[in-house]
Design an enzyme around this catalytic site. Structure first.
Site, PDB file in Angstrom:
ATOM      1  CB  CYS A 216      -5.409  -5.584  10.937  1.00 62.40           C
ATOM      2  SG  CYS A 216      -6.830  -4.492  11.040  1.00 62.40           S
ATOM      3  N   GLY A 303      -0.731   8.504   8.498  1.00 63.59           N
ATOM      4  CA  GLY A 303      -0.497   9.880   8.068  1.00 63.59           C
ATOM      5  C   GLY A 303       0.866  10.398   8.490  1.00 63.59           C
TER       6      GLY A 303
END
Lengths: 404, 287
Positions: A216, A303
């Site tokens: 992360c 994305g």
């Protein structure tokens, strides 16, 4: 009262109609459909003859796109053929994590599986990776936490979650009733944190596996430091492996110079599968250009913009490990799924695209099934790794070949 | 009503103010199920560039015709794309989402406060209140007369008071300065607008009882039972409810992207909001 009565009578009438006239209605409807079919077919053929059909976008159309000149919906025969295709995959051959199909939803984009409610039929997904879960509750990063960028988005949620105990208590019973496997994404600040979370998840009904989030980019401690260092990645994977017998996936970060030694270390440490990739660290500037836009300054880019990076990493990792790879990064269509599979992924995760199109993951499963039928495959295994360099037999005797 | 994916047909699109548009969509599923304060998440056309949906407050909803209107300002590529939509185009909307304004059934006088595009957030509440025979005052603040929401677009029964920053129309100054004149009259207040405006209103609402010298006599409402913060009952009792804005990802509560900081921790604008009782928000966290 009057209105209610009316409704009841209307329903009664409908019911009576349905029961009384079902047979004649069916007989009437079937020939109509056939006429329409035959009317469409010639147009279809001519269109295909010179250009080939454009890639279809919608699910029903994709199911219909079976190569043969068939219109509208698959007939009973095709549906049977579709059902015969076995899309199921085994993500953890030693421990058993069988997914009904290779389309998963990515951690952080699908909550705990319940948020999309009736909009998505979660039971038809390959698997659900739930929001990153830590030992103790986390409040996450200051807002704003998301922003759109060209072809993608930045997020810096900062692992907001209620803690592993609350997750187990609240969602465990829900997951237990689902046939879709739920993989809990686990994050932590130290190896001990990861181990403790894994230990608490071990044996919880409804938890099918663990995805170790060592990558992360949005948290200070416990974020990237495990994913950018080979020895740290090995240590955390091995420690969790010792703590639990649950199928173990480890999620790689793209924010490294060379991912291959890390992937290898993770494989050697006993991971059942590798997920690639997490988000790319990025930054957006506020509208008045006086500061960074996100409350946390940095965010993770996801994305379609990151798909080439994700493909590259899957491609590289697939050549150095033999455990299954789950590809993730910018999947928005069947073509993307096939790209990832060609680069060596046995399954893919859909993430950011869910926000725009919540039905996409389920539809991709249908489209993949139709694609297998179109290609005459009984499973999607032959689609995996087709773009990888062909393995030559013995090493060249003419000298060592070096590839960076 | 639970959310659903709706294909909404654009019926009419018009520019009502510079850069501000109202678009009408035929979407009976949305019109019947939505309440004031809720929003829809609209998918933009070009996925290759714009990956996120755009959230818009439901501006009005007509049960009879099934028409839902959205009021927005062109601020970026998504809204610009929306202005180019033509009549007959179908847009993919997810909604209705979020929790609505909660009006106390005993409230007779409602004060609605809007700053600029905040009108879109409270516009439907004016309709609902008028329908329920409540008296409504709308306080509206804008930069200048050219940005003032046309009174013709509000119900006739509503009293409409305008403030402009440059004094070109109505009160010269912020809309928040008008609130003190109405706070004694109002039973409840509902606001939508820029966060600094909401912050000021929250401060005003917190000091309202003392300014008005409201005595706490007799039994408390609800027999002294304290409703948990954020519950519908607690919101119904709150004097000020605000509709908040935040950049949004999924809009269903999955991504935790659209949070604002509440007194008990982060709150999702899409799930716990977009309407909050003023007491729920940690206003010191808002710039």
């Amino acid at each position: 009262m009057k209105a209610r009565k009316k409704v009841v009578t209307a329903a009664d009438v409908r019911l009576a109609k349905a029961t009384g006239q079902s047979k004649p209605a069916k007989a009437k409807r079937t020939p109509t459909v056939r006429t329409i079919k035959s009317a469409i077919v010639p147009v279809d053929r001519s269109a295909r003859s010179f250009s080939g059909r454009p890639r279809v976008e919608t699910g029903s159309a994709a199911v219909a796109d079976l190569g043969a000149p068939l219109a509208a919906r698959p007939t009973l025969v095709e549906r049977e053929a579709l059902d015969r295709i076995d899309l199921s995959i085994e993500l953890a051959p030693q421990r058993g994590l069988r997914l009904p199909n290779p389309i998963m939803v990515a951690s952080g984009t699908f909550g705990y599986g319940v948020e999309y409610g009736e909009v998505v039929d979660v039971q038809r997904l390959g698997a659900i990776c739930c929001k990153g879960t830590t030992l103790r509750p986390r409040a996450g990063n200051p807002p704003p936490r998301v922003t759109e960028t060209p072809g993608g988005m930045l997020n810096s949620i900062g692992l907001q979650n209620p803690g592993v105990d609350a997750v187990i208590e609240k969602y465990g019973p829900v997951w237990q009733g689902w046939k879709v496997p739920v993989i809990v994404n686990v994050a932590g600040e130290s190896i001990e944190d990861y181990v403790e979370v894994a230990r608490r998840l071990d044996g919880v009904p409804g938890v099918a596996g663990i995805e170790l989030n060592i990558s992360c980019p949005n948290v200070g401690k416990g974020g990237l430091q495990f994913a950018i260092d080979r020895d740290a990645a090995r240590a955390v994977t091995a420690a969790v492996r010792r703590a639990t017998d649950l199928p173990l996936l480890v999620k790689l970060s793209p924010n490294v110079a060379d991912v291959r030694p890390i992937a290898k270390a993770i494989e050697e440490a006993g991971a059942d599968a590798i997920t690639a990739i997490n988000t790319l660290s990025g930054l957006a500037v506020s509208a008045d250009r006086t500061r960074a836009f996100l409350g946390n300054t940095y965010g993770g880019l996801s994305g379609p913009a990151i798909k080439p990076v994700a493909l590259r990493i899957v491609y590289e990792v697939a050549q150095v490990v033999s455990i299954p790879i789950v590809g993730i990064g910018g999947v928005t269509s069947l073509a993307d799924v096939l790209d990832f599979m060609a680069c060596g992924a046995v399954a893919v995760q859909v993430g950011t695209a869910i926000f725009a199109d919540p039905e996409l993951p389920v539809r991709l499963g249908d489209e993949l099934r139709a694609e297998c039928l179109r290609r005459g495959l009984s499973s999607c295994a032959p689609l995996v790794g087709t773009a990888l360099p062909k393995r030559t037999g013995a090493p060249s005797a003419k000298g060592a070949e070096y590839r960076p | 009503m639970t959310m659903r994916l709706v294909s909404a047909e654009l019926v009419e699109s018009r520019q009502i103010l510079p850069g501000q548009w109202i678009q009408s969509f035929h979407a009976p599923e949305l019109a019947t199920g939505s309440r004031a304060g809720q929003f829809v998440h609209v998918r933009t056309g070009d996925y290759s560039g714009l990956v996120l949906r755009r959230p818009f407050s439901i501006n009005t909803a007509d049960l009879v015709t099934g028409i839902v209107t959205l009021h927005f300002r062109t601020v970026g590529r998504g809204t610009e794309w929306l202005t180019r939509a033509r009549e007959g185009d179908r847009l993919d909307m997810l909604g209705p989402l979020g929790r609505p304004f909660e009006v106390d059934p005993r409230s007779r006088h409602l004060l609605l406060i809007a700053g600029g595009l905040g009108m879109a957030g409270i516009r439907m509440l004016a309709d609902e209140a008028v329908h329920d025979d409540r008296q409504v005052v709308v306080l509206f603040g804008a930069q200048s007369a050219s940005h003032v929401y046309p009174s013709s677009l509000l119900p006739d029964e509503v009293e409409y008071v305008v403030a402009t920053d440059d004094g070109s129309l109505g009160h010269h100054g912020f809309v928040t300065e008008l609130v003190t004149e109405y706070e004694a009259w109002a039973d409840q207040a509902f606001a939508c607008g820029p966060h600094p405006m909401l912050k000021r209103l929250a401060a005003l609402a917190a000091g309202r009882r003392d300014r008005l010298g409201v005595a706490k006599l007799g039994r408390k409402r609800g027999g002294g039972k304290v409703d948990p913060l954020g519950s519908t009952a607690a919101r119904r009792k709150a004097f000020l409810q605000v509709s908040m804005e935040q950049t949004m990802g999924c809009a269903v509560g999955a991504c935790l992207g659209c949070t604002v900081i509440g007194v008990d921790g982060p709150l999702r604008v899409c799930r716990e909001g977009p309407v909050f009782a003023a007491e729920e928000i940690a206003w010191e966290s808002i710039a």
